[in-house]
Write an enzyme that holds these catalytic residues in place. Structure first.
Site, PDB file in Angstrom:
ATOM      1  N   ASP A   6      -7.247   3.267  -3.101  1.00 27.48           N
ATOM      2  CA  ASP A   6      -7.979   3.329  -1.830  1.00 27.48           C
ATOM      3  C   ASP A   6      -8.205   4.792  -1.463  1.00 27.48           C
ATOM      4  OD1 ASP A   6      -9.066   3.033   0.688  1.00 27.48           O
ATOM      5  OD2 ASP A   6      -7.350   1.982   1.559  1.00 27.48           O
ATOM      6  N   GLY A  30      -4.494  -4.273   5.881  1.00 28.53           N
ATOM      7  CA  GLY A  30      -3.461  -4.100   6.903  1.00 28.53           C
ATOM      8  C   GLY A  30      -3.635  -2.790   7.634  1.00 28.53           C
ATOM      9  N   LYS A  32     -10.315  -6.851   7.577  1.00 27.90           N
ATOM     10  CA  LYS A  32      -9.332  -6.514   8.607  1.00 27.90           C
ATOM     11  C   LYS A  32      -9.861  -7.109   9.901  1.00 27.90           C
ATOM     12  CE  LYS A  32      -7.597  -2.229   6.600  1.00 27.90           C
ATOM     13  NZ  LYS A  32      -7.677  -0.749   6.648  1.00 27.90           N
ATOM     14  N   ASP A  47     -14.010  -1.258   2.860  1.00 27.41           N
ATOM     15  CA  ASP A  47     -13.109  -1.424   4.007  1.00 27.41           C
ATOM     16  C   ASP A  47     -13.836  -0.866   5.230  1.00 27.41           C
ATOM     17  OD1 ASP A  47     -11.142  -1.094   5.963  1.00 27.41           O
ATOM     18  OD2 ASP A  47      -9.681  -0.108   4.694  1.00 27.41           O
ATOM     19  N   LYS A  69      -2.915   5.137  -2.540  1.00 22.83           N
ATOM     20  CA  LYS A  69      -3.859   5.936  -1.762  1.00 22.83           C
ATOM     21  C   LYS A  69      -4.247   7.139  -2.617  1.00 22.83           C
ATOM     22  CE  LYS A  69      -4.043   3.807   2.241  1.00 22.83           C
ATOM     23  NZ  LYS A  69      -5.315   3.341   2.806  1.00 22.83           N
ATOM     24  N   SER A  82       0.865  -1.181   0.000  1.00 16.29           N
ATOM     25  CA  SER A  82       0.000   0.000   0.000  1.00 16.29           C
ATOM     26  C   SER A  82       0.902   1.231   0.000  1.00 16.29           C
ATOM     27  CB  SER A  82      -0.885  -0.049   1.257  1.00 16.29           C
ATOM     28  OG  SER A  82      -1.625   1.136   1.393  1.00 16.29           O
ATOM     29  N   GLU A 119     -11.257   1.016  -3.553  1.00 15.61           N
ATOM     30  CA  GLU A 119     -11.549   0.743  -2.143  1.00 15.61           C
ATOM     31  C   GLU A 119     -12.159   1.959  -1.456  1.00 15.61           C
ATOM     32  OE1 GLU A 119      -8.117  -0.859  -0.186  1.00 15.61           O
ATOM     33  OE2 GLU A 119      -8.958  -0.643   1.817  1.00 15.61           O
ATOM     34  N   LYS A 152      -1.188  -0.885  -4.275  1.00 16.52           N
ATOM     35  CA  LYS A 152      -2.379  -0.086  -3.980  1.00 16.52           C
ATOM     36  C   LYS A 152      -1.927   1.355  -3.798  1.00 16.52           C
ATOM     37  CE  LYS A 152      -4.889   0.272   0.355  1.00 16.52           C
ATOM     38  NZ  LYS A 152      -5.635  -0.481   1.380  1.00 16.52           N
TER      39      LYS A 152
HETATM   40  O1  OSB Z   1      -7.307   1.927   4.502  1.00 13.00           O
HETATM   41  O2  OSB Z   1      -6.242   0.128   4.238  1.00 13.00           O
HETATM   42  C1  OSB Z   1      -6.338   1.225   4.784  1.00 13.00           C
HETATM   43  C2  OSB Z   1      -3.309   1.845   7.044  1.00 13.00           C
HETATM   44  C3  OSB Z   1      -3.889   2.546   8.072  1.00 13.00           C
HETATM   45  C4  OSB Z   1      -5.225   2.830   7.999  1.00 13.00           C
HETATM   46  C5  OSB Z   1      -5.994   2.428   6.908  1.00 13.00           C
HETATM   47  C6  OSB Z   1      -5.402   1.697   5.869  1.00 13.00           C
HETATM   48  C7  OSB Z   1      -4.024   1.440   5.921  1.00 13.00           C
HETATM   49  C8  OSB Z   1      -3.271   0.753   4.874  1.00 13.00           C
HETATM   50  C9  OSB Z   1      -2.017   0.042   5.315  1.00 13.00           C
HETATM   51  O3  OSB Z   1      -3.544   0.813   3.701  1.00 13.00           O
HETATM   52  C10 OSB Z   1      -1.708  -1.224   4.620  1.00 13.00           C
HETATM   53  C11 OSB Z   1      -0.575  -1.972   5.310  1.00 13.00           C
HETATM   54  O4  OSB Z   1      -0.696  -2.313   6.514  1.00 13.00           O
HETATM   55  O5  OSB Z   1       0.441  -2.207   4.661  1.00 13.00           O
HETATM   56 MG    MG Z   2      -8.546   0.872   3.137  1.00 11.89          MG
END
Ligand code: OSB
Ligand code: MG
Length: 371
Positions: free
Chosen positions: A190, A292, A264, A240, A165, A137, A215, A163
Site C-alpha cells: 500500500d 481499516g 472503507k 483506496d 506500507k 497492515s 494499493e 500488507k
Molecule cells: O491506507 O489502509 C490505509 C490506516 C490509516 C490510514 C490509512 C490506512 C491505514 C491502514 C490500517 O492500513 C489498517 C488497519 O486498520 O489495520
Molecule cells: Mg490504503
C-alpha cells in the site's frame, strides 16, 4: 419499526497505539477520533468517525468531523421520525463530502435499529458469513531487520495475509525481502498515493513478487493515471483513497483504473453507500476487501459485519483487537481464530459497546446535542 432520537453525544478520544504506525504520509503514535452515541427509546447506538487528527490520509479531521456532527448532521436527524438507517443517510443527501462524519453517525443509527429489531448488523446488511478472513497492515519500520521481525511475529500469531506500507526508497527492497523469507504468504503493498506515473519501473519491479495487489500507488483523487499504470502491470491495482462514494467507484471501474477496491465504510460515507458499491462491484466482477483505519472495537465490529458480505473475497485489514491498543474503549475484543479469521458478531446491532470508564479515561472533549 421507526425511531426518533432523544439526543446525540459526541466524544473526542485519544488512545495510544501499542506500536507507532508509519505510512508514506505520517508516523502516528496515537489515535484520535470522534465517537458518536445516539439515544432513542432507552437504547444507545454507537458509531466511530474514522478521520484522524490531521488531514494526511483524507481532508477530514477530528475537528471537521466535530463541526459537521455538531452543526449539520446531528441537527438533521434530531426530531425526525426515521423509518430505517437508509432514511438517516437520506437526511444527509444534500451534504457534499465529509464521508467519515456521515458514516460515524449513520453507524450509530444502524446500531439502534439492530437493537430495536433484534438483528445483528451483518443480518441487516444481508451478510451470511460467520467468520471473515483477515490480515495485518504492517507500517514502515526504521530498518529492514525490524520489518522482517514484525512480519515474522504476525505470521507466528496466525495472520495468513500481510500488507506492507511502501514509499519511495522503501518499496522493492523490503517487499522482496519479505517475499524471500515467506514464499507462500499472501502479500500486498500500500503506497498511500506516494508515487507518480514516472515511477512505473518501480511497480514493474514489484510485478515479479506475486503480490495480491498494489494499493493506491498514485494521487489520492486520481482515476486516470491509475488506468494508465494498470495497463502496464500484471499485478492488480486496488484503489483506496480515490473511492469516496458510489459515483467514484463507478467512474473508476468505467475507466479500468483498478481491478480491486478496498472498501472503507468511513471513506465512502456509511453502510448505505457501502452496500450500493458492494452491489455494483458484484455485478462488474470486481472483488472487494475491507480496509481499516486502526479503529476501536466499535468501528471494527462494523468492519467485520461488512466483510461478511458475499463479494468481500479478499482478506481484510481487520486485525485482532490486540494488534492496536492496550485497552480499547469498547468491548468485546476481537480475537484471531486459527484460520486467520475473525468471528462475525451475532448480538443485536453492532454487537460491541463502549465501556464508560475506558471512554472517560480516553476522552478529551464531550458534547451533548439536543433539539
Ligand atoms: O491506507 O489502509 C490505509 C490506516 C490509516 C490510514 C490509512 C490506512 C491505514 C491502514 C490500517 O492500513 C489498517 C488497519 O486498520 O489495520
Ligand atoms: Mg490504503
Amino acid at each position: 419499526m421507526s425511531l426518533k432520537l432523544d439526543r446525540i453525544e459526541l466524544h473526542h478520544i485519544r488512545l495510544q497505539y501499542l506500536a507507532p504506525f508509519e505510512t508514506s504520509f505520517a508516523r502516528e503514535t496515537h489515535k484520535e477520533c470522534v465517537m458518536v452515541a445516539a439515544y432513542a427509546g432507552g437504547l444507545t447506538g454507537w458509531g466511530e468517525c474514522v478521520a484522524e487528527s490531521g488531514p494526511w490520509y483524507s481532508y477530514e479531521t477530528v475537528e471537521t468531523n466535530w463541526h459537521m456532527l455538531r452543526d449539520i448532521l446531528a441537527p438533521a436527524l434530531l426530531g425526525v421520525e426515521l423509518e430505517s438507517p437508509a432514511a438517516a443517510a437520506q437526511q444527509f443527501a444534500r451534504v457534499r463530502g465529509h464521508s467519515m462524519a456521515r458514516a460515524g453517525i449513520e453507524a450509530a443509527i444502524w446500531d439502534l435499529f439492530g437493537q430495536m429489531e433484534s438483528s445483528s448488523l451483518a443480518q441487516m446488511l444481508g451478510a451470511t458469513r460467520t467468520r471473515v478472513s483477515v490480515g495485518v497492515s504492517v507500517g514502515i519500520e526504521p530498518t529492514l531487520k525490524e520489518q522482517l521481525a514484525r512480519v515474522e511475529n504476525f505470521v507466528a500469531q496466525g495472520y495468513k495475509r500481510v500488507k506492507l506500507k511502501i514509499k519511495p526508497g522503501w518499496d522493492v527492497e523490503p517487499a522482496t525481502a519479505v517475499r524471500k523469507q515467506f514464499p507462500d504468504l499472501l502479500l500486498q503493498v500500500d503506497a498511500n498515493s506516494a508515487y507518480t506515473l514516472a515511477d512505473v519501473a518501480r511497480f514493474q519491479a514489484l510485478d515479479d513478487l506475486q503480490l495480491l495487489l498494489i494499493e493506491q500507488p498514485l494521487h489520492h483523487e486520481d482515476i486516470v493515471d491509475h488506468a494508465r499504470l494498470q495497463a502496464q502491470l500484471r499485478t492488480p491495482i486496488c484503489l483506496d483513497e480515490s473511492i469516496h462514494s458510489y459515483e467514484h467507484a463507478r467512474w473508476a471501474l468505467d475507466l479500468n483504473a483498478c481491478k480491486i477496491i478496498n472498501m472503507k465504510v468511513g471513506r465512502v460515507g456509511g453502510f448505505t453507500a457501502a452496500l450500493r458499491i458492494h452491489q455494483l462491484c458484484q455485478e462488474r466482477g470486481i472483488p472487494l476487501w475491507c480496509g481499516g483505519m486502526l479503529e476501536t472495537n466499535i468501528g471494527r465490529a462494523g468492519n467485520v459485519a461488512l466483510a461478511a458480505l458475499a463479494n468481500f473475497t479478499l482478506p481484510g485489514d481487520i486485525s485482532a483487537s490486540a494488534r492496536y491498543y492496550r485497552e480499547d474503549v469498547a468491548a468485546p475484543d476481537f480475537v484471531l481464530n486459527g484460520d486467520s479469521t475473525l468471528t462475525v458478531p451475532t448480538a443485536p446491532g453492532l454487537g460491541a459497546t463502549v465501556l464508560p470508564a475506558r471512554l472517560a479515561a480516553a476522552r478529551l472533549r464531550h458534547l451533548e446535542i439536543k433539539r
